[in-house]
Enzyme design. Structure first.
Site, PDB file in Angstrom:
ATOM      1  N   GLU A  52     -79.833  77.867 -37.837  1.00 59.53           N
ATOM      2  CA  GLU A  52     -78.550  77.677 -37.159  1.00 59.53           C
ATOM      3  C   GLU A  52     -78.370  78.618 -35.974  1.00 59.53           C
ATOM      4  O   GLU A  52     -77.456  79.450 -35.946  1.00 59.53           O
ATOM      5  CB  GLU A  52     -77.394  77.835 -38.156  1.00 59.53           C
ATOM      6  CG  GLU A  52     -77.382  76.745 -39.206  1.00 59.53           C
ATOM      7  CD  GLU A  52     -76.098  76.719 -40.038  1.00 59.53           C
ATOM      8  OE1 GLU A  52     -75.399  77.747 -40.087  1.00 59.53           O
ATOM      9  OE2 GLU A  52     -75.817  75.663 -40.634  1.00 59.53           O
ATOM     10  N   GLU A  80     -79.473  70.566 -44.561  1.00 58.44           N
ATOM     11  CA  GLU A  80     -78.631  71.199 -45.586  1.00 58.44           C
ATOM     12  C   GLU A  80     -77.433  70.310 -45.867  1.00 58.44           C
ATOM     13  O   GLU A  80     -76.916  69.642 -44.972  1.00 58.44           O
ATOM     14  CB  GLU A  80     -78.068  72.538 -45.095  1.00 58.44           C
ATOM     15  CG  GLU A  80     -79.059  73.642 -44.908  1.00 58.44           C
ATOM     16  CD  GLU A  80     -78.381  74.929 -44.427  1.00 58.44           C
ATOM     17  OE1 GLU A  80     -77.166  75.093 -44.643  1.00 58.44           O
ATOM     18  OE2 GLU A  80     -79.075  75.761 -43.824  1.00 58.44           O
TER      19      GLU A  80
HETATM   20  C1  GLA Z   1     -75.211  77.317 -43.349  1.00 55.06           C
HETATM   21  C2  GLA Z   1     -76.434  78.194 -43.467  1.00 55.06           C
HETATM   22  C3  GLA Z   1     -76.877  78.412 -44.876  1.00 55.06           C
HETATM   23  C4  GLA Z   1     -75.697  78.633 -45.785  1.00 55.06           C
HETATM   24  C5  GLA Z   1     -74.765  77.469 -45.662  1.00 55.06           C
HETATM   25  C6  GLA Z   1     -73.571  77.543 -46.576  1.00 55.06           C
HETATM   26  O1  GLA Z   1     -75.473  76.002 -43.187  1.00 55.06           O
HETATM   27  O2  GLA Z   1     -77.509  77.695 -42.724  1.00 55.06           O
HETATM   28  O3  GLA Z   1     -77.729  79.522 -44.909  1.00 55.06           O
HETATM   29  O4  GLA Z   1     -75.050  79.802 -45.433  1.00 55.06           O
HETATM   30  O5  GLA Z   1     -74.276  77.420 -44.357  1.00 55.06           O
HETATM   31  O6  GLA Z   1     -72.821  76.380 -46.538  1.00 55.06           O
END
Ligand code: GLA
Length: 704
Positions: free
Chosen positions: A157, A331
C-alpha cells in the site's frame, strides 16, 4: 476449453489465500505446523508472505536470517501452494529507522517522524533506496527460482509523501525537466504573478506546506504529480534487482480504492498485474450524500446494494488500470476489520457474495488480510481466517473454506474478460484540480469521486459492464463514454472526444467541465473550453444553491430520449446557452428558468450530451435508462433486475459467464430471458426461466 494465460502462465484457476505472517510465530513452531494443516482445509492456493518481515530477515544491519523463510517457502511448495512473496519495505526494522533517521519521512509541516509505525519511509533517501535494494537483491537471489514463487508483492500500500530536503531537491529536478529548464514557463503555468508569488530561482521552490504555500494551484498540482512519479521511481529501485535476477516473475503492488494521493493509472506500465485491498463495510448503513430523490425509490443510506455499487466501481477501476486484464483481490477481511467505526459481522452468505462480486468484475484471486490473528499489537482484533481460538470450528473459517470450494467450482472463469462497451472517466489529476480549487462550492460538495460513482451506479444497476478509464485512455473501443465533471481537460482529451463522437460515439458530460487546462489555467473565450464545439453549448455562469435548496427542471415534450416529467437539481446548476445543441430539459425555477438543464448535440455520426446540474439518483437512473434505450450497449442480462440484485458478465471467447448477485437480506427472483439458461457452476445444475436467489445469494451461470 483452451485457457489463455492472461493473469500468469502458471495458473489456470482462481486462486484463494491470505497474508501470512509466520515471522510473528517463529517461537511457536507448532502454530506454523497447524497453519499448514488449516490452509489445506480452507482450500488455499496462494499465500502472501514476508510483507512486514524485514526485522525477521535482517535483524541487524547486514545480518540476514533466511532459514525460516526457506522453510516456509519449501512447505508452501510441498503443499501445492503458491507464494506471493513481498519485498519488506512496508515497515522498516527499528535499526534502520534509528540508525538512519534520514529514512524517516518529513511531513508537510517539515517535522521529521520518529521511528515507529509503517508505510512512512522517505522515498528520496539514498540510504533507504540502498537498503531496500540490498534486501530485495537477497530475496531475488534466494527465491527468484523457488518453485513456490508465483509473483512479487512490492512493498505494501504505497502512500503518503515526504517533504525532506532530499525530496525538495528531487521535486525541483523533476520540475526542471517538466518545464525544460525554463523558469518563466513554470511561472506562467503556475500563474505566479498572482499575489506576487513569482519564482526568481529554482531553489526557491518548496513543496506545499500548511504554514507555507498552498495558494499557487499549479504548484500543488505538480507536487501531487511528482509524488506519484517519486513513488513509482522508488518502486522501480525496489524491483530493479527482482527484474534483473528473476526476469520471468511478474510483480504487483496493492492499491487502495480511489486513494487520493496517487494516480494509479500511472502504474499501468510498471506493474504486470494490478491488485487492490477491498474493505466494504457491509451491513453498516451510512447516510448517502444529499439526494432530492431519496424516499422516492432511492436509498437514503448506503445499504449493502449501494455499497456493492461502490465496490464494483473500485474493482472495475483496478481492472481498467491494467487495460481489462484480470486483477488480484490482494486483501479483504474474512470477517470484520478493526479500524472501521463499527465492526459489523458479515451476515450468512455475505462473505461468498462479496468475494464472487470481485470475481464478477474481473478478480482472478480472492485473498485476505489476514491468515491468522496476531496475538498482540495493532491488529490483534482484525478479522482473520484463523481466530485466536486457533481451530477450524468457527463460522468464519467455514465461510472461508466455502469460498475456497466455490472458487474451485467456478475455476473456468479464470482469465476471462469483462466485455465493456461503456466507459466512465475517473481522472486523478482532474480530481486533484477540482479538490484544490476555491469555489464554486467550498463545503466539499463538489464531491468528484461521489459524482463519478453516481453516474457509474446507474449503469451498474442496469447490469451494464463498464470500464473506468482516465482522460489519457483511448475511447474508440466504447459505444458510450461518460465523463462527469471533467473540470480539467488533459492534453488531447477534447480532441479525442470530438473524434469519438464524430465517428458515432455517445459522449455524456456534466456541469463544471472544460474549465481549466492541465496547468489549472482557465480556458479563455468561454466554457466549456475545447469541449464547446462538440457539446454545442456555451456556459455563462454556475449557481451553487445552499444545502437543502433545489431547482426544478422539466423534460421538454417530444425530446429524442423520450424522457418526461420533472426532476430536482441541486448543488451546482450551470447556466448555459445552446449553440448547435438542442435542449432536452430546462430549468423551471429561479432567474435561469428556461435555460437548458440537459442538451444533446449531433456531431458527425454521434451524440454529445450535457447535464447542466447535479440531480438525484432516481433522475440519473431514468436518464441513463433512456440513454441506453436510444444507444444500446452490452448488458449482462436482457431482463429487468429486481432492486437489490446486480448482474455482471465475463467471457473468454468460448463461454459467457453470468453472475447474478442478491445484495438483500431477503430472497429474490430473477427471470432469465427466454433462451438464456445455462449451467450454474456453484451448485452444478442447469437453470433457466425463473431463478430464485437466497438472501445474499449468488449464482454463476455458464450460459448455453
Ligand atoms: C491494509 C494493510 C494490511 C492491514 C489491513 C487491515 O490493507 O495492507 O496490512 O493493515 O489494511 O485492514
Amino acid at each position: 476449453m483452451s485457457y489463455t494465460p492472461i493473469f500468469h502462465p502458471k495458473v489456470d484457476k482462481l486462486l484463494h489465500g491470505a497474508d501470512y505472517n509466520p515471522d510473528q510465530w517463529l517461537h511457536m513452531p507448532e502454530v506454523i505446523d497447524e497453519d499448514f494443516r488449516l490452509m489445506k482445509l480452507a482450500r488455499c492456493s496462494i499465500m502472501s508472505v514476508g510483507i512486514f518481515a524485514w526485522a525477521a530477515l535482517e535483524p541487524r544491519e547486514g545480518e540476514f536470517h533466511f532459514e525460516w523463510l526457506d522453510r516456509i517457502m519449501d512447505r508452501l511448495a510441498e503443499n501445492g501452494l503458491y507464494a506471493c512473496l513481498a519485498t519488506p519495505t512496508g515497515a522498516r526494522p527499528r535499526w534502520l529507522a534509528v540508525d538512519y533517521p534520514e529514512t524517516n519521512r518529513v511531513g508537510a509541516d517539515r517535522v521529521r517522524l520518529l521511528p515507529g509505525m509503517r508505510h512512512n519511509h522517505n522515498y528520496s533517501s539514498p540510504v533507504m533506496i540502498e537498503k531496500a535494494k540490498s534486501i530485495n537483491t537477497k530475496l531475488a537471489e534466494r527465491y527468484g527460482g523457488h518453485p513456490a514463487l508465483l509473483l512479487w508483492h512490492i512493498s505494501n500500500e504505497y502512500g503518503g509523501e515526504d517533504h525532506s530536503v532530499d525530496s525538495q531537491q528531487a521535486f525541483r529536478a523533476w520540475l526542471r525537466e517538466r518545464y525544460r529548464d525554463d523558469l518563466d514557463a513554470l511561472n506562467r503555468a503556475w500563474w505566479s504573478a498572482f499575489w506576487s508569488r513569482t519564482y526568481q530561482d529554482w531553489s526557491q521552490i518548496e513543496s506545499p506546506a500548511p504554514h507555507g504555500e498552498t495558494a499557487v494551484h499549479g504548484l500543488v498540482l505538480d507536487w501531487k504529480r511528482f509524488v506519484t512519479h517519486q513513488t513509482i521511481e522508488f518502486m522501480r529501485h525496489e524491483f530493479e534487482p527482482l527484474r534483473r535476477i528473476a526476469p520471468n516473475v511478474p510483480l504487483t503492488t496493492n492499491f487502495m480504492e480511489t486513494y487520493a494521493g496517487l494516480d494509479y493509472f500511472r502504474f499501468a506500465d510498471v506493474l504486470d498485474v494490478a491488485s487492490w485491498d477491498a474493505y466494504p463495510q457491509w451491513h453498516t448503513p451510512y447516510p448517502m450524500r444529499p439526494d432530492p430523490d431519496a424516499g422516492d425509490g432511492q436509498a437514503a443510506t448506503l445499504d449493502d446494494y449501494e455499497r456493492a455499487a461502490h465496490f464494483s466501481f473500485f474493482h472495475d477501476l483496478v481492472r481498467s488500470v491494467k487495460h481489462g486484464r484480470p486483477f488480484m483481490l490482494m486483501e479483504s477481511t474474512p470477517s470484520a476489520t478493526n479500524w472501521q467505526p463499527y465492526a459489523a459481522l458479515k451476515r450468512p452468505g455475505m462473505h461468498r457474495l462479496s468475494c464472487i462480486n470481485a470475481v464478477a468484475h474481473g478478480a482472478d484471486t480472492i485473498q485476505y488480510f489476514q491468515w491468522r490473528k496476531s496475538r498482540g499489537a495493532f491488529e490483534k482484533f482484525h478479522g482473520a481466517v484463523v481466530d485466536h481460538a486457533g481451530h477450524e470450528n468457527t463460522r468464519v473459517f467455514g465461510d472461508v473454506s466455502d469460498v475456497g470450494t466455490v472458487l474451485e467450482r467456478i475455476g473456468e472463469v479464470a482469465g476471462s474478460r469483462v466485455p465493456a462497451n461503456v466507459a466512465v472517466v475517473f481522472d486523478w489529476e482532474n480530481r486533484w484540480a477540482i479538490d484544490e480549487a476555491k469555489g464554486p462550492r467550498n463545503d466539499g460538495r463538489t464531491a468528484y469521486v461521489e459524482t463519478v460513482i453516481d453516474h457509474y451506479r446507474a449503469f451498474w444497476k442496469l447490469g451494464i459492464p463498464t470500464d473506468v478509464i482516465d482522460e489519457t485512455r483511448p475511447l474508440d473501443a466504447y459505444t458510450i463514454v461518460v465523463a462527469p465533471m471533467v473540470y480539467m481537460l488533459r492534453p488531447g482529451f477534447a480532441e479525442r472526444v470530438e473524434k469519438f463522437v464524430a465517428a458515432g460515439g455517445v459522449f455524456v458530460t456534466t456541469y463544471w467541465s472544460g474549465i481549466v487546462d492541465e496547468s489549472d489555467l482557465c480556458f479563455l473565450g468561454g466554457f466549456p473550453g475545447p469541449l464547446r464545439s462538440v457539446l454545442g453549448i456555451r456556459s455563462e455562469e454556475i449557481d451553487a444553491p445552499a444545502p437543502g435548496e433545489t431547482r426544478r427542471c422539466r423534460y421538454l415534450d417530444g425530446n429524442p430520449l423520450g424522457l418526461s416529467g420533472s426532476f430536482s437539481a441541486l448543488e451546482l446548476c450551470d447556466v448555459v446557452h445552446t449553440e448547435s445543441a438542442t435542449a432536452l430539459a430546462t430549468y423551471e425555477s429561479d432567474f435561469y428558468a428556461g435555460h437548458p438543464a440537459a442538451t444533446v448535440n449531433r456531431l458527425g455520426d454521434g451524440f454529445a450530451y450535457y447535464l447542466a446540474a447535479r440531480s438525484g439518483n432516481r433522475a440519473l437512473s431514468q436518464w441513463y435508462g433512456a440513454l441506453v434505450a436510444a444507444h444500446p450497449v452490452r448488458r449482462a442480462l436482457d431482463a429487468p433486475l429486481p432492486a437489490g440484485v446486480a448482474a455482471a458478465v465475463r467471457e473468454n471467447g468460448e463461454h459467457t459467464f453470468l453472475f447474478v448477485q442478491n445484495f438483500r437480506s431477503t430472497a429474490s427472483e430473477v427471470e432469465l430471458p427466454h433462451g438464456s439458461g445455462g449451467f450454474e457452476l456453484i451448485d452444478g445444475k442447469h437453470v433457466d426461466g425463473s431463478i430464485e436467489l437466497a438472501p445474499y445469494g449468488v449464482m454463476v451461470i455458464r450460459l448455453d
